[in-house]
Design an enzyme around this catalytic site. Structure first.
Site, PDB file in Angstrom:
ATOM      1  CB  THR A 135      -1.166   4.810   3.420  1.00  0.00           C
ATOM      2  OG1 THR A 135      -1.243   3.962   4.568  1.00  0.00           O
ATOM      3  CG2 THR A 135       0.282   5.183   3.203  1.00  0.00           C
ATOM      4  NE  ARG A 180       6.800   7.639   7.905  1.00  0.00           N
ATOM      5  CZ  ARG A 180       7.348   7.044   8.968  1.00  0.00           C
ATOM      6  NH1 ARG A 180       8.459   6.373   8.832  1.00  0.00           N
ATOM      7  NH2 ARG A 180       6.802   7.147  10.151  1.00  0.00           N
ATOM      8  CE  LYS A 188       0.723   0.947   4.538  1.00  0.00           C
ATOM      9  NZ  LYS A 188       1.172   2.197   5.165  1.00  0.00           N
TER      10      LYS A 188
END
Length: 336
Positions: A246, A253, A189
């Site tokens: 995410t 990040r 992912k």
């Protein structure tokens, strides 16, 4: 009360250490960086990686591996994925027979294509290795915001033990026997999140991101099932759940690194600006190799790999994805 050692003093290791301490456990945090140990011991806060989350004074912070491993009921492996093998090798001689190690990082080793649990098991064969994954940004876990994850283990008794240790009013842990599927979902992912970030950085909208998330989970499921994971795992917390957060969150990040690349920065410039390990950059190479090895069609992951390592222009990558040959959304749902 359990005695727990957390290996890794980054944002995720620190957040989980605080959670486990608040659950009534005896917790020790280990870091290889003595300056980091001194800073955390003095300030009781990781101001750069987890600002605003106070570390209880009862948590011991040390650079001595023995203090975080020996006589612990279980160990949390929370170092970045690129340091999983070296850390496991460093502490191997200290780990007792059947001592539980739960890995909470996400990644695949580029050279061997091994998952993190496989690396730990190879370096510490006497350990009882488990994994924890799901949509769980450290910034929110550290602040006590409601979160759900999934714990995978070889033995059901290990999974249920860890489930109770982590469970709180704001942290819910499900359990599963599909360790491989959990780890693949959590690792791959990050590659799709880079694509989502690139699209955001280029100014594309919600439609684009929704398409990337939806087709991204298709690719993750394809390779996961080909490798032996359970299809249902990828529809769960460590699959679509982790992928959504995410690809969308300001805390991600991987999305941030992709965003910077979408705005024209190089991969190295983006990683430097993020100033934290961008797991998706490392996983992209491994994911690309896995696709070739198992002969699985993964166009998004292939384009991300091209942008990162083959100088493919992000706009060209998007155009190629949009103009590629069309077919049924699901081959199982087609005209006979």
């Amino acid at each position: 009360m359990a005695k727990i050692g957390v290996l890794g003093a980054g944002s995720w290791g620190t957040a989980l250490a605080v959670l486990l301490k608040n659950n009534g456990n005896d917790v020790t945090i280990w870091s290889i960086d003595e300056k980091e140990v001194e800073m955390l011991s003095t300030k009781r806060e990781h101001e750069s990686k987890l600002p605003g989350v106070k570390i209880p004074k009862e948590i011991l912070i040390t650079s001595e591996e023995k203090l975080a491993v020996v006589d612990k009921d279980f160990i949390v492996m929370a170092v970045p994925s690129v340091f999983t093998r070296s850390t496991a090798r460093k502490v191997s001689a200290l780990v007792a027979q059947d001592q539980i190690i739960v890995d909470v990082a996400k990644g695949i080793e580029e050279d061997t294509l091994m998952t993190l649990s496989e690396q730990i098991k190879e370096e510490i064969p006497q350990a009882d290795v488990a994994v924890l994954s799901g949509p769980s940004h450290a910034e929110e876990v550290g602040r006590g915001l409601p979160t759900a994850v999934v714990i995978g283990a070889t033995k059901e008794s290990t999974a249920r033990y860890l489930q109770e240790a982590f469970r709180s009013e704001v942290f819910r842990a499900y359990i599963s026997s599909d360790m491989l599927g959990i780890e693949l979902g959590g690792s791959l992912k990050n590659v799709i999140a880079l694509a989502a970030g690139i699209a955001d950085g280029m100014g594309y909208g919600d439609n684009t991101k929704a398409a990337l998330i939806t087709r991204g989970i298709v690719e993750i499921t394809r390779i996961g099932v080909a490798m032996g994971g359970n299809e249902k795992t990828f529809a769960g917390l460590s699959g679509i759940g982790d992928l959504i957060v995410t690809c969308s969150s300001i805390h991600s990040r991987n999305r941030k690194a992709g965003y910077l690349m979408g705005q024209g920065k190089t991969m190295d410039e983006a990683m430097k600006e993020v100033n934290m390990v961008v797991e998706g950059v490392y996983s992209a190479k491994a994911a690309y190799k896995l696709g070739k090895k198992y002969e699985v069609y993964m166009p998004i992951i292939e384009k991300v790999h091209g942008v990162l390592f083959d100088h493919l222009d992000p706009k060209e990558a998007v155009n190629e994805l949009m103009l590629k040959d069309t077919h049924e959304e699901h081959e199982e749902v087609s005209w006979k």
